[in-house]
Write a protein that holds these residues in place. Sequence first.
Motif: not given
Length: 176
Positions: A63-65, A33-34, A149-153, A145-147
């Motif tokens: 809101i992430s679901m 999704e991100f 950041c995993d998508v893009s540093e 937030v962590d997810i």
Amino acid sequence: MVRHISGAMFTLMTARKGIQVHGQLAIDALFKEFEQLHDLGVFQAQDASKLTKHQRRAALRAISMVKEKRCGKIKGRTVADGRPQRSQYTKEETTSPTVGNDALMLLALIDGHEHRDVATADVTGAYLHADMPDFTLLKIEGPSVDILCDVSEEYEKHIVIENGKRVLYLKLLKAL
């Protein structure tokens, strides 16, 4: 019967609960999704130190679901909690015209009765193609937030700590 019906209806859960229940499947769904939001240029990271206190306070909460579909697939969904903006816009400016269930069922009955050919189409992330003209901030907290950041540093350098939580402020460039 009630448990069966409510089990089908209430398959949407918060990201945190979804990760507890589904583990890596939920994390993967939220990542996807991100990734879509990032690839479509939906938002741009903001330096929190350059935002005013009023801007940070007015930021819409993300809101992430996590949704478990009937087929068993796990999907991630992220929306902006737009309730703080209600007083700024009229209902006509914020509604998205969609067909009502009754009208859809009547059309299906007529089409079937008249043996019409029917086709459907899905525009992936349709609302994500609408530009956001106003300066609107989105505030992301928690595991999202962590997810992200995993998508893009690139997001990592914009993280701030507020009340012991990792927070990321994003300027919305597209409707969310």
